[in-house]
Scaffold this active site. Structure first.
Site, PDB file in Angstrom:
ATOM      1  CG  ASP A   1      -2.288   0.680   0.900  1.00 27.53           C
ATOM      2  OD1 ASP A   1      -2.251   1.896   0.645  1.00 27.53           O
ATOM      3  OD2 ASP A   1      -3.332   0.026   0.927  1.00 27.53           O
TER       4      ASP A   1
ATOM      5  CG  HIS B   1      -1.093   1.434  -3.304  1.00 31.45           C
ATOM      6  ND1 HIS B   1      -2.318   1.186  -2.720  1.00 31.45           N
ATOM      7  CD2 HIS B   1      -0.778   0.303  -4.004  1.00 31.45           C
ATOM      8  CE1 HIS B   1      -2.716  -0.041  -3.040  1.00 31.45           C
ATOM      9  NE2 HIS B   1      -1.801  -0.593  -3.815  1.00 31.45           N
TER      10      HIS B   1
END
Length: 347
Positions: free
Chosen positions: A235, A258
């Site tokens: 993430d 991310h």
């Protein structure tokens, strides 16, 4: 050495090498004394299997209550399995947690029964704490990820957020440096309502497909320095939400993951304000996003005075994103007129 012995500052290096076995330099004023404690002093079995949670709590209580500055050491070349635990302050003096070995979480989510499912190593209300030592905090998140609805598309699956690995709340003057945090069930290192934070020389790693495993997450925190870290997770490498200000992110190697995110902000019509953030001298590799500002419709507040510079991106799908229609849920989000204001942003 006698457990809990007082040692002069000049002897601290020798004491740490002899007792903890850690190749760690520790300097302080020559006139000051320190109390050195290890988990083994309190009867811990470092085989990675035995539950030594109460031992950890006992050792923390002794160190936190010491009339002199204390060093609490997790010895090298050993693994200590710790169940969910809360380590609370205030402490009488500044405290150093020296993690030279490995701290391991329970392997199965079932072992969290009767405990707060969102916390593992939870530190509350402690000022002047430093965490270092070159060791490892292993969240053993594999089974949590496997049961997550983000990965498991058939019922039953887990919709509740998994536990955060190392979570600080209501702390001031916190330093975390020189350790590895890996395989967190959710966020690896998080700070909530903390002030004067330093997170540096860290290695935060989890597989690219591990859900919600942010590297460093800030919520309602200010005066934060995040520098010289290697972050490779599933993430955001760094994320900040709520009311965060005066944040510096520098010299970060990020990827996969991310990217670096401001937000998400304004979820459930909340008022969030993130301001005075500088992100520079970063390398992002094989990430879905580069630098991102994301907010939900219907939110209020602002994201302002943000500067991103000297950032190299390689194989990044979306290098720069400002998304005011963020919607991370299985059903479509309703259109709303209110929005988090975004202004004074420089790339």
């Amino acid at each position: 050495m006698v457990p809990g012995a007082r040692i002069p500052a000049a002897s601290v290096l020798r004491g740490l090498v002899a007792v903890a076995g850690a190749a760690v330099l520790y300097f302080s004023g020559a006139a000051e004394a320190r109390v050195l404690l290890t988990l083994d002093d309190f009867g811990a079995v470092g085989d990675g299997i035995a539950n030594v949670t109460q031992v950890f709590v006992d050792a923390w209580t002794a160190a936190c209550g010491s009339e002199e500055q204390a060093v609490l050491a997790v010895p090298v070349a050993k693994a200590y399995r710790i169940w969910p635990v809360q380590l609370s302050g205030p402490c009488k003096k500044k405290l150093k947690l020296l993690i030279a070995g490995t701290i391991v979480a329970p392997a199965s989510p079932d072992e969290w029964a009767g405990r707060d499912p969102m916390k593992w190593l939870y530190i509350y209300g402690v000022d002047g704490l430093s965490v270092s030592g070159g060791g490892t905090i292993d969240g053993v998140g594999q089974e949590w990820w496997a049961r997550s609805c983000k990965r498991k598309k058939t019922q039953p699956c887990n919709t509740r957020p998994p536990p955060r690995a190392l979570h600080f709340e209501e702390c001031r003057g916190v330093s975390v440096q020189g350790v590895t945090l890996q395989n967190g069930p959710q966020f690896h290192l998080s700070f909530t309502r903390c002030v004067d934070v330093k997170a540096s020389f860290l290695r935060l790693v989890a597989p690219a497909d591990s859900p919600n495993t942010d590297g460093i997450h800030l919520n309602d925190s200010s005066r934060v320095q995040i520098t010289d870290n290697l972050i490779s997770t599933g993430d955001d490498c760094v994320s900040m939400v709520g009311n965060c200000s005066d944040v510096r992110v520098r010299d970060i190697s990020c990827g996969p993951g991310h990217g670096i995110s401001i937000g998400s902000l304004g979820k459930n019509r909340t008022t969030d304000r993130v301001e005075n953030v500088r992100v520079d001298t970063c390398l992002l590799t094989n990430t879905t996003n580069g630098v991102r500002i994301k907010s939900w419709q219907g939110g209020m507040g602002s994201a302002r005075d943000l500067r991103f510079e000297s950032i190299v991106m390689k194989n990044v799908s979306n290098p720069i994103i400002i998304d005011q229609y963020y919607c991370d849920q299985p059903t479509p989000c309703a259109n709303q007129t209110e929005a988090v204001e975004v202004r004074k942003v420089e790339f």
